[in-house]
Design a protein around this motif. Sequence first.
Motif, PDB file in Angstrom:
ATOM      1  N   ARG A  67     -23.486 -26.399  97.792  1.00  0.00           N
ATOM      2  CA  ARG A  67     -22.894 -25.850  99.008  1.00  0.00           C
ATOM      3  C   ARG A  67     -23.824 -24.836  99.663  1.00  0.00           C
ATOM      4  O   ARG A  67     -23.389 -23.995 100.440  1.00  0.00           O
ATOM      5  N   ASP A  68     -25.101 -24.878  99.336  1.00  0.00           N
ATOM      6  CA  ASP A  68     -26.051 -23.912  99.890  1.00  0.00           C
ATOM      7  C   ASP A  68     -26.271 -24.126 101.383  1.00  0.00           C
ATOM      8  O   ASP A  68     -26.405 -23.177 102.142  1.00  0.00           O
ATOM      9  N   ASN A  69     -26.337 -25.370 101.802  1.00  0.00           N
ATOM     10  CA  ASN A  69     -26.566 -25.674 103.219  1.00  0.00           C
ATOM     11  C   ASN A  69     -25.604 -26.788 103.631  1.00  0.00           C
ATOM     12  O   ASN A  69     -25.997 -27.934 103.843  1.00  0.00           O
ATOM     13  N   GLY A  70     -24.325 -26.458 103.720  1.00  0.00           N
ATOM     14  CA  GLY A  70     -23.311 -27.467 103.936  1.00  0.00           C
ATOM     15  C   GLY A  70     -22.941 -28.114 102.610  1.00  0.00           C
ATOM     16  O   GLY A  70     -23.509 -27.816 101.557  1.00  0.00           O
ATOM     17  N   PHE A  71     -21.996 -28.997 102.672  1.00  0.00           N
ATOM     18  CA  PHE A  71     -21.551 -29.691 101.454  1.00  0.00           C
ATOM     19  C   PHE A  71     -22.481 -30.873 101.182  1.00  0.00           C
ATOM     20  O   PHE A  71     -22.745 -31.703 102.053  1.00  0.00           O
ATOM     21  N   LEU A  72     -22.985 -30.958  99.950  1.00  0.00           N
ATOM     22  CA  LEU A  72     -23.893 -32.039  99.569  1.00  0.00           C
ATOM     23  C   LEU A  72     -23.484 -32.562  98.200  1.00  0.00           C
ATOM     24  O   LEU A  72     -23.395 -31.802  97.230  1.00  0.00           O
ATOM     25  N   LEU A  73     -23.218 -33.847  98.135  1.00  0.00           N
ATOM     26  CA  LEU A  73     -22.855 -34.510  96.880  1.00  0.00           C
ATOM     27  C   LEU A  73     -23.886 -35.605  96.604  1.00  0.00           C
ATOM     28  O   LEU A  73     -24.161 -36.441  97.475  1.00  0.00           O
ATOM     29  N   VAL A  74     -24.444 -35.584  95.405  1.00  0.00           N
ATOM     30  CA  VAL A  74     -25.440 -36.576  95.005  1.00  0.00           C
ATOM     31  C   VAL A  74     -25.019 -37.158  93.663  1.00  0.00           C
ATOM     32  O   VAL A  74     -24.884 -36.426  92.678  1.00  0.00           O
ATOM     33  N   GLY A  75     -24.809 -38.472  93.631  1.00  0.00           N
ATOM     34  CA  GLY A  75     -24.450 -39.159  92.395  1.00  0.00           C
ATOM     35  C   GLY A  75     -25.425 -40.273  92.095  1.00  0.00           C
ATOM     36  O   GLY A  75     -25.818 -41.023  92.985  1.00  0.00           O
ATOM     37  N   VAL A  76     -25.826 -40.355  90.827  1.00  0.00           N
ATOM     38  CA  VAL A  76     -26.776 -41.374  90.384  1.00  0.00           C
ATOM     39  C   VAL A  76     -26.213 -42.048  89.136  1.00  0.00           C
ATOM     40  O   VAL A  76     -25.869 -41.362  88.161  1.00  0.00           O
ATOM     41  N   ILE A  77     -26.118 -43.380  89.150  1.00  0.00           N
ATOM     42  CA  ILE A  77     -25.617 -44.146  88.016  1.00  0.00           C
ATOM     43  C   ILE A  77     -26.634 -45.237  87.690  1.00  0.00           C
ATOM     44  O   ILE A  77     -27.059 -45.978  88.583  1.00  0.00           O
ATOM     45  N   GLY A  88     -23.507 -35.772 102.674  1.00  0.00           N
ATOM     46  CA  GLY A  88     -23.775 -34.422 103.147  1.00  0.00           C
ATOM     47  C   GLY A  88     -23.184 -34.194 104.513  1.00  0.00           C
ATOM     48  O   GLY A  88     -22.992 -35.143 105.300  1.00  0.00           O
ATOM     49  N   ASP A  89     -22.882 -32.924 104.824  1.00  0.00           N
ATOM     50  CA  ASP A  89     -22.345 -32.597 106.141  1.00  0.00           C
ATOM     51  C   ASP A  89     -23.135 -31.438 106.744  1.00  0.00           C
ATOM     52  O   ASP A  89     -24.030 -30.866 106.104  1.00  0.00           O
ATOM     53  N   ASN A  90     -22.797 -31.076 107.967  1.00  0.00           N
ATOM     54  CA  ASN A  90     -23.482 -29.993 108.678  1.00  0.00           C
ATOM     55  C   ASN A  90     -22.612 -28.747 108.767  1.00  0.00           C
ATOM     56  O   ASN A  90     -22.755 -27.947 109.683  1.00  0.00           O
ATOM     57  N   GLY A  91     -21.696 -28.568 107.834  1.00  0.00           N
ATOM     58  CA  GLY A  91     -20.793 -27.424 107.874  1.00  0.00           C
ATOM     59  C   GLY A  91     -21.485 -26.131 107.506  1.00  0.00           C
ATOM     60  O   GLY A  91     -22.524 -26.104 106.839  1.00  0.00           O
ATOM     61  N   THR A  92     -20.885 -25.002 107.923  1.00  0.00           N
ATOM     62  CA  THR A  92     -21.429 -23.671 107.635  1.00  0.00           C
ATOM     63  C   THR A  92     -20.437 -22.761 106.941  1.00  0.00           C
ATOM     64  O   THR A  92     -20.824 -21.738 106.393  1.00  0.00           O
ATOM     65  N   VAL A  93     -19.150 -23.094 106.962  1.00  0.00           N
ATOM     66  CA  VAL A  93     -18.129 -22.235 106.358  1.00  0.00           C
ATOM     67  C   VAL A  93     -18.037 -22.550 104.873  1.00  0.00           C
ATOM     68  O   VAL A  93     -17.844 -23.703 104.489  1.00  0.00           O
ATOM     69  N   GLN A  94     -18.168 -21.512 104.020  1.00  0.00           N
ATOM     70  CA  GLN A  94     -18.104 -21.685 102.579  1.00  0.00           C
ATOM     71  C   GLN A  94     -16.819 -21.038 102.057  1.00  0.00           C
ATOM     72  O   GLN A  94     -16.784 -19.880 101.684  1.00  0.00           O
ATOM     73  N   THR A  95     -15.736 -21.773 102.086  1.00  0.00           N
ATOM     74  CA  THR A  95     -14.438 -21.235 101.656  1.00  0.00           C
ATOM     75  C   THR A  95     -14.024 -21.716 100.287  1.00  0.00           C
ATOM     76  O   THR A  95     -13.048 -21.249  99.732  1.00  0.00           O
ATOM     77  N   ASN A  96     -14.766 -22.658  99.732  1.00  0.00           N
ATOM     78  CA  ASN A  96     -14.379 -23.217  98.439  1.00  0.00           C
ATOM     79  C   ASN A  96     -15.640 -23.397  97.598  1.00  0.00           C
ATOM     80  O   ASN A  96     -16.261 -24.454  97.612  1.00  0.00           O
ATOM     81  N   ASN A  97     -16.044 -22.342  96.887  1.00  0.00           N
ATOM     82  CA  ASN A  97     -17.278 -22.368  96.124  1.00  0.00           C
ATOM     83  C   ASN A  97     -17.096 -22.881  94.709  1.00  0.00           C
ATOM     84  O   ASN A  97     -18.070 -23.092  94.001  1.00  0.00           O
ATOM     85  N   SER A  98     -15.879 -23.057  94.278  1.00  0.00           N
ATOM     86  CA  SER A  98     -15.635 -23.530  92.915  1.00  0.00           C
ATOM     87  C   SER A  98     -15.437 -25.039  92.912  1.00  0.00           C
ATOM     88  O   SER A  98     -15.003 -25.626  93.892  1.00  0.00           O
ATOM     89  N   THR A  99     -15.809 -25.642  91.781  1.00  0.00           N
ATOM     90  CA  THR A  99     -15.663 -27.084  91.616  1.00  0.00           C
ATOM     91  C   THR A  99     -14.237 -27.394  91.202  1.00  0.00           C
ATOM     92  O   THR A  99     -13.765 -26.915  90.172  1.00  0.00           O
TER      93      THR A  99
END
Length: 353
Positions: A337-347, A304-315
């Motif tokens: 991308r609701d509150n910065g970029f967040l990626l969660v992966g579970v295997i 996750g990051d602390n970014g605020t700019v949402q320029t790329n909403n598509s996957t």
Amino acid sequence: MLFVKGWRFLQAGVLFHLWILEGSRVSSFIMILLLLVMISLRWRYRMPVWSVGLDVTICFLYFPITDISYYGLVLPIFELAFRGKWYFSFLLFASLFFTPSASSFLFWYYFQGFFFGTFSWIALKNQQKYILEADEQRQARYELERIKLDLLEANKKASHHAELLERYRISRELHDHLGHDLTGASLALRAYEYVKNPEEANQLLQEVRNRLERSTIHLRETVHNMTPTMLIGVDSFENIVDQFQQLNIEFHKSGDMLRVPAHIWGWLEACLKEALTNVARHSNATKVEIDLQATDSIVRLLIGDNGTVQTNNSTGSGLRGLQMRARSLGGSLSVSRDNGFLLVGVIPLDKEG
């Protein structure tokens, strides 16, 4: 087909209009009714092309009775052109010049029937062609996805097989060298307890010393051969984090990382590279937090990051490919991308791992 059906009933409406202008004769009404029956049958069923002959027969039979029958001939002209039998349609069109009611209006009336029939035939052929191409592309895409899943599964099996082979090699290495020397040293020490002759006792101690020295050398060589020449596992993961200097990255790990097999490390590293690249390109973040957890049953990656700019909403295609790989491994990958970029992966991890 909706256009074709609408055109047929529109022509029936034209014939009824002409029937009213003629004086509402019963014979003309019967002819229009018969043609309407044929239109309704074609609306409900897919009639064979020879059924157009019934329309032609109805019109020819009423030629001596009413002039409306000449206008009714536009229906078989249209049907023949619509079925791709434009040459027969053209013959009916040419019959205009042998009828006593020939006129410029009738000529253009036939022409529009021939034109719209041919246009509908071409449009339908193109539609079938596009549908066929779409089906072929969809099948090719499904086969490509299936091949990707098969490759991922094969990669997983190959990784597991290589791990088993390496374990077998190490066990044979220890058994063939260390096992024999240590067993011999142990037996020599036991015999030393019962030896009374000092010279024989010294020989046994020297044998124990030699066997222990050989064991030490073999153990050192085995460890040296097992040491990888490149970074793997969590070491490679940490190296990727250290090499990415564009952002301030905090990396936390917990659990037994040795439980994570090689094929899952490949997926984790791909997720890390894709996430850091997306953050650098599409976010104004100044800080990235990475949390890697390995439990007895799952491995979980959070970026996750602390970014605020949402320029790329598509996957993008990269993330979609990682999601597909996650599903093939029995896990999941979600992106927010609701509150910065967040990626969660579970295997999930194999129980026998």
